[in-house]
Scaffold this motif. Structure first.
Motif, PDB file in Angstrom:
ATOM      1  N   GLU A  99      14.943 -18.513  82.437  1.00 43.57           N
ATOM      2  CA  GLU A  99      15.045 -19.511  81.365  1.00 43.57           C
ATOM      3  C   GLU A  99      13.891 -20.497  81.432  1.00 43.57           C
ATOM      4  O   GLU A  99      13.758 -21.360  80.572  1.00 43.57           O
ATOM      5  N   VAL A 100      13.094 -20.404  82.500  1.00 47.23           N
ATOM      6  CA  VAL A 100      12.053 -21.415  82.727  1.00 47.23           C
ATOM      7  C   VAL A 100      10.727 -20.772  83.152  1.00 47.23           C
ATOM      8  O   VAL A 100      10.677 -19.610  83.547  1.00 47.23           O
ATOM      9  N   ASN A 101       9.653 -21.563  83.091  1.00 42.08           N
ATOM     10  CA  ASN A 101       8.360 -21.154  83.633  1.00 42.08           C
ATOM     11  C   ASN A 101       8.236 -21.721  85.044  1.00 42.08           C
ATOM     12  O   ASN A 101       8.596 -22.873  85.282  1.00 42.08           O
ATOM     13  N   GLY A 102       7.726 -20.931  85.953  1.00 43.12           N
ATOM     14  CA  GLY A 102       7.562 -21.448  87.313  1.00 43.12           C
ATOM     15  C   GLY A 102       7.229 -20.350  88.294  1.00 43.12           C
ATOM     16  O   GLY A 102       6.688 -19.298  87.933  1.00 43.12           O
ATOM     17  N   LYS A 103       7.560 -20.617  89.557  1.00 46.98           N
ATOM     18  CA  LYS A 103       7.225 -19.686  90.629  1.00 46.98           C
ATOM     19  C   LYS A 103       8.480 -19.451  91.459  1.00 46.98           C
ATOM     20  O   LYS A 103       9.188 -20.405  91.793  1.00 46.98           O
ATOM     21  N   ILE A 104       8.752 -18.188  91.793  1.00 46.76           N
ATOM     22  CA  ILE A 104       9.944 -17.860  92.588  1.00 46.76           C
ATOM     23  C   ILE A 104       9.786 -18.471  93.986  1.00 46.76           C
ATOM     24  O   ILE A 104       8.849 -18.156  94.712  1.00 46.76           O
ATOM     25  N   SER A 105      10.734 -19.339  94.329  1.00 50.21           N
ATOM     26  CA  SER A 105      10.646 -20.020  95.623  1.00 50.21           C
ATOM     27  C   SER A 105      11.592 -19.380  96.642  1.00 50.21           C
ATOM     28  O   SER A 105      11.315 -19.367  97.831  1.00 50.21           O
ATOM     29  N   ALA A 106      12.712 -18.861  96.167  1.00 48.93           N
ATOM     30  CA  ALA A 106      13.641 -18.196  97.091  1.00 48.93           C
ATOM     31  C   ALA A 106      14.508 -17.201  96.332  1.00 48.93           C
ATOM     32  O   ALA A 106      14.834 -17.406  95.169  1.00 48.93           O
ATOM     33  N   ILE A 107      14.834 -16.096  96.999  1.00 45.51           N
ATOM     34  CA  ILE A 107      15.782 -15.118  96.470  1.00 45.51           C
ATOM     35  C   ILE A 107      16.985 -15.182  97.401  1.00 45.51           C
ATOM     36  O   ILE A 107      16.859 -14.979  98.604  1.00 45.51           O
ATOM     37  N   LEU A 108      18.141 -15.536  96.857  1.00 42.87           N
ATOM     38  CA  LEU A 108      19.272 -15.953  97.687  1.00 42.87           C
ATOM     39  C   LEU A 108      20.276 -14.850  97.974  1.00 42.87           C
ATOM     40  O   LEU A 108      21.196 -15.038  98.767  1.00 42.87           O
ATOM     41  N   VAL A 109      20.116 -13.704  97.310  1.00 41.51           N
ATOM     42  CA  VAL A 109      21.094 -12.627  97.483  1.00 41.51           C
ATOM     43  C   VAL A 109      20.349 -11.342  97.854  1.00 41.51           C
ATOM     44  O   VAL A 109      19.276 -11.071  97.341  1.00 41.51           O
ATOM     45  N   GLU A 110      20.947 -10.585  98.753  1.00 38.60           N
ATOM     46  CA  GLU A 110      20.367  -9.302  99.149  1.00 38.60           C
ATOM     47  C   GLU A 110      20.639  -8.265  98.067  1.00 38.60           C
ATOM     48  O   GLU A 110      21.644  -8.341  97.360  1.00 38.60           O
ATOM     49  N   ASN A 111      19.768  -7.275  97.979  1.00 40.37           N
ATOM     50  CA  ASN A 111      19.949  -6.200  97.016  1.00 40.37           C
ATOM     51  C   ASN A 111      21.299  -5.503  97.218  1.00 40.37           C
ATOM     52  O   ASN A 111      21.758  -5.333  98.339  1.00 40.37           O
ATOM     53  N   ALA A 112      21.920  -5.131  96.082  1.00 39.66           N
ATOM     54  CA  ALA A 112      23.170  -4.348  96.062  1.00 39.66           C
ATOM     55  C   ALA A 112      24.380  -5.092  96.630  1.00 39.66           C
ATOM     56  O   ALA A 112      25.356  -4.481  97.037  1.00 39.66           O
ATOM     57  N   GLN A 113      24.308  -6.427  96.646  1.00 38.87           N
ATOM     58  CA  GLN A 113      25.449  -7.220  97.106  1.00 38.87           C
ATOM     59  C   GLN A 113      26.276  -7.703  95.918  1.00 38.87           C
ATOM     60  O   GLN A 113      25.733  -7.974  94.855  1.00 38.87           O
ATOM     61  N   PRO A 114      27.595  -7.816  96.100  1.00 40.66           N
ATOM     62  CA  PRO A 114      28.419  -8.361  95.019  1.00 40.66           C
ATOM     63  C   PRO A 114      28.139  -9.851  94.805  1.00 40.66           C
ATOM     64  O   PRO A 114      27.868 -10.574  95.772  1.00 40.66           O
ATOM     65  N   VAL A 115      28.146 -10.271  93.558  1.00 41.17           N
ATOM     66  CA  VAL A 115      27.954 -11.697  93.249  1.00 41.17           C
ATOM     67  C   VAL A 115      29.089 -12.188  92.353  1.00 41.17           C
ATOM     68  O   VAL A 115      29.677 -11.429  91.600  1.00 41.17           O
ATOM     69  N   GLU A 116      29.372 -13.471  92.491  1.00 43.83           N
ATOM     70  CA  GLU A 116      30.427 -14.096  91.705  1.00 43.83           C
ATOM     71  C   GLU A 116      29.818 -14.795  90.502  1.00 43.83           C
ATOM     72  O   GLU A 116      28.617 -15.062  90.460  1.00 43.83           O
ATOM     73  N   TYR A 117      30.664 -15.144  89.558  1.00 43.46           N
ATOM     74  CA  TYR A 117      30.235 -15.929  88.415  1.00 43.46           C
ATOM     75  C   TYR A 117      29.675 -17.270  88.907  1.00 43.46           C
ATOM     76  O   TYR A 117      30.311 -17.950  89.707  1.00 43.46           O
ATOM     77  N   GLY A 118      28.490 -17.620  88.474  1.00 43.81           N
ATOM     78  CA  GLY A 118      27.901 -18.910  88.832  1.00 43.81           C
ATOM     79  C   GLY A 118      27.224 -18.934  90.187  1.00 43.81           C
ATOM     80  O   GLY A 118      26.706 -19.971  90.607  1.00 43.81           O
ATOM     81  N   GLU A 119      27.190 -17.811  90.887  1.00 44.78           N
ATOM     82  CA  GLU A 119      26.566 -17.775  92.216  1.00 44.78           C
ATOM     83  C   GLU A 119      25.041 -17.894  92.088  1.00 44.78           C
ATOM     84  O   GLU A 119      24.423 -17.202  91.294  1.00 44.78           O
ATOM     85  N   PRO A 120      24.423 -18.779  92.907  1.00 49.52           N
ATOM     86  CA  PRO A 120      22.963 -18.922  92.833  1.00 49.52           C
ATOM     87  C   PRO A 120      22.259 -17.637  93.268  1.00 49.52           C
ATOM     88  O   PRO A 120      22.619 -17.036  94.281  1.00 49.52           O
ATOM     89  N   LEU A 121      21.263 -17.225  92.464  1.00 47.19           N
ATOM     90  CA  LEU A 121      20.530 -15.984  92.754  1.00 47.19           C
ATOM     91  C   LEU A 121      19.077 -16.277  93.165  1.00 47.19           C
ATOM     92  O   LEU A 121      18.562 -15.684  94.094  1.00 47.19           O
ATOM     93  N   PHE A 122      18.447 -17.177  92.422  1.00 48.12           N
ATOM     94  CA  PHE A 122      17.039 -17.492  92.664  1.00 48.12           C
ATOM     95  C   PHE A 122      16.826 -19.000  92.610  1.00 48.12           C
ATOM     96  O   PHE A 122      17.546 -19.697  91.901  1.00 48.12           O
ATOM     97  N   ILE A 123      15.821 -19.460  93.348  1.00 43.91           N
ATOM     98  CA  ILE A 123      15.332 -20.825  93.138  1.00 43.91           C
ATOM     99  C   ILE A 123      13.911 -20.691  92.611  1.00 43.91           C
ATOM    100  O   ILE A 123      13.085 -19.954  93.161  1.00 43.91           O
ATOM    101  N   ILE A 124      13.652 -21.362  91.488  1.00 42.44           N
ATOM    102  CA  ILE A 124      12.327 -21.319  90.879  1.00 42.44           C
ATOM    103  C   ILE A 124      11.706 -22.714  90.950  1.00 42.44           C
ATOM    104  O   ILE A 124      12.340 -23.700  90.541  1.00 42.44           O
ATOM    105  N   ASP A 125      10.481 -22.811  91.478  1.00 38.63           N
ATOM    106  CA  ASP A 125       9.733 -24.067  91.426  1.00 38.63           C
ATOM    107  C   ASP A 125       9.197 -24.202  90.012  1.00 38.63           C
ATOM    108  O   ASP A 125       8.440 -23.341  89.553  1.00 38.63           O
ATOM    109  N   LEU A 126       9.576 -25.261  89.342  1.00 38.01           N
ATOM    110  CA  LEU A 126       9.182 -25.408  87.937  1.00 38.01           C
ATOM    111  C   LEU A 126       7.682 -25.652  87.804  1.00 38.01           C
ATOM    112  O   LEU A 126       7.094 -26.363  88.625  1.00 38.01           O
ATOM    113  N   ALA A 127       7.107 -25.019  86.780  1.00 38.60           N
ATOM    114  CA  ALA A 127       5.663 -25.180  86.567  1.00 38.60           C
ATOM    115  C   ALA A 127       5.389 -26.563  85.979  1.00 38.60           C
ATOM    116  O   ALA A 127       6.211 -27.111  85.281  1.00 38.60           O
TER     117      ALA A 127
END
Lengths: 238, 156
Positions: free
Chosen positions: B128-156
């Motif tokens: 939804e934003v322009n920026g740079k991926i700062s962290a990926i919070l979930v491992e591949n193929a893991q179950p996620v819940e509604y509203g669970e944080p997935l990425f942190i993006i440093d805003l441009a």
């Protein structure tokens, strides 16, 4: 529905997705004679020789991202009704397979795109096996796949297209009066509740029997560890 | 939070050269700051004070009052991408494909970040934003819940 009819193409979903990204309206569709790179989920192959129906339809359902998974049950109901013919019993397998005698008659690949709470689009890729001579099927497909011809269903491709459009519009969430709870009850009515499955999700393997859908349309599986909801992953017959 | 999880976080922070990170779950909060080769860890004791809206963690090691449950404390210039649905998180369109994004990658509004699969719908999540991926919070193929944080993006 505006259908772009093509000969051989890599994947109807891929082409339609490009069109969607370039602003194609809802109900734009792509149909192909055959697909050279027809696929299912996670890059799995969908055997796509000439003679069957390969159709992708662009939907822009006015729903929130959180409700997107409903499309799976809704579109399988639509395809179920489109191919149903009197005297032939078809069954739904969660979440969106259409089976005849336990074998796959049609497959649906739903690919959505969301931004925050907004659904940008959903592409419904529908593959219906019209004729699949058993001897032409590769590997173990022969034991998993079947066709309308084999099931004794005689819709022509044009009849099927008309029926698909009618049914998809009927179950589209953008249609006013579409009742989710009623759709789930209807889905349950056509599902097979008598088979056991192995539920596979990541490294997890659980054996169980489907008993019902919950409010979100997740499948409730009765297992040794009690009832567990299945919301993604695969159900494999034993 | 288990030690295993904390170790995972530390590994990720080190790998991606993140200097300041706070994770909050319910009443428990962990903050990790890296300066040179020194790691500092704090685990919060439950605090029942009402949260102040839009609070940013203070630079001192003093623990701030607990905010809402399941929130991830991030800087003002950061954006957290959350899962809009319950499902399974995938970083690539197929097991053979490269991931959509990696840490450090620049993204713009509309860039596909990942897939969350729910009831066999492969759902691409766009930035939804322009920026740079700062962290990926979930491992591949893991179950996620509604509203669970997935990425942190440093805003441009």
């Amino acid at each position: 529905m505006i259908i772009h009819r093509l000969g051989s193409i890599s994947s109807t979903n891929d082409l339609l997705r490009e069109m969607a990204d370039n602003g194609a309206p809802e109900w734009t569709a792509v149909m192909a004679e055959n697909q050279t790179a027809g696929r299912g989920r996670m890059g799995r192959k969908w055997h796509s020789p000439p003679g069957n129906l390969y159709l992708s339809v662009l939907l822009r359902p006015g729903m929130e991202s959180g409700e997107l998974s409903r499309m799976s049950l809704l579109m399988s109901l639509a395809v179920y009704h489109a191919i149903s013919q009197k005297g032939v019993t078809l069954r739904l397998k969660w979440p969106n397979d259409i089976l005849w005698k336990g074998r796959k008659l049609a497959g649906i690949l739903l690919e959505g795109k969301t931004m925050g709470a907004e659904v940008i689009h959903v592409i419904a890729g529908i593959g219906i096996n019209l004729t699949m001579p058993r001897e032409t099927l590769p590997g173990d497909l022969a034991s998993h796949a079947t066709s309308l011809e084999e099931a004794g269903i005689v819709w022509s491709r044009e009849e099927l297209l008309t029926r698909l459009e009618t049914a998809m519009r009927r179950y589209s969430p953008s249609i006013r009066g579409m009742d989710w709870e009623r759709a789930m009850r209807e889905w349950s009515l056509h599902a097979d509740w008598t088979r056991d499955y192995v539920f596979m999700d990541g490294s997890r393997r659980v054996l169980g029997r489907p008993v019902e859908l919950n409010r979100e349309g997740h499948l409730i599986l009765e297992t040794d560890m009690g009832r567990i909801p299945v919301r993604s992953g695969d159900l494999v017959e034993i | 939070m288990e030690m295993k999880e904390i170790r995972e976080i530390l590994k990720l922070l080190e790998k991606h050269d993140i200097t300041d990170f706070t994770l909050q779950r319910g009443d428990h909060r962990i903050r990790v700051r890296r300066g040179g080769a020194v790691f500092e860890r704090e685990v919060a004791v439950p605090v029942k004070t009402a949260p102040s809206p839009g609070m940013v963690p203070p630079p001192s090691p003093v623990e701030a009052p607990a905010a809402q449950p399941e929130t991830l404390a991030v800087g003002e210039k950061q954006f957290v991408v959350t899962s809009p649905i319950v499902g399974t998180f995938y970083r690539a369109p197929s097991p053979e494909s490269p991931p959509y994004v990696d840490v450090g990658q620049t993204v713009s509004k509309g860039t596909v970040l990942c897939i969350v699969e729910a009831m066999k719908i492969m759902n691409e999540i766009e930035s939804e934003v322009n920026g740079k991926i700062s962290a990926i919070l979930v491992e591949n193929a893991q179950p996620v819940e509604y509203g669970e944080p997935l990425f942190i993006i440093d805003l441009a």
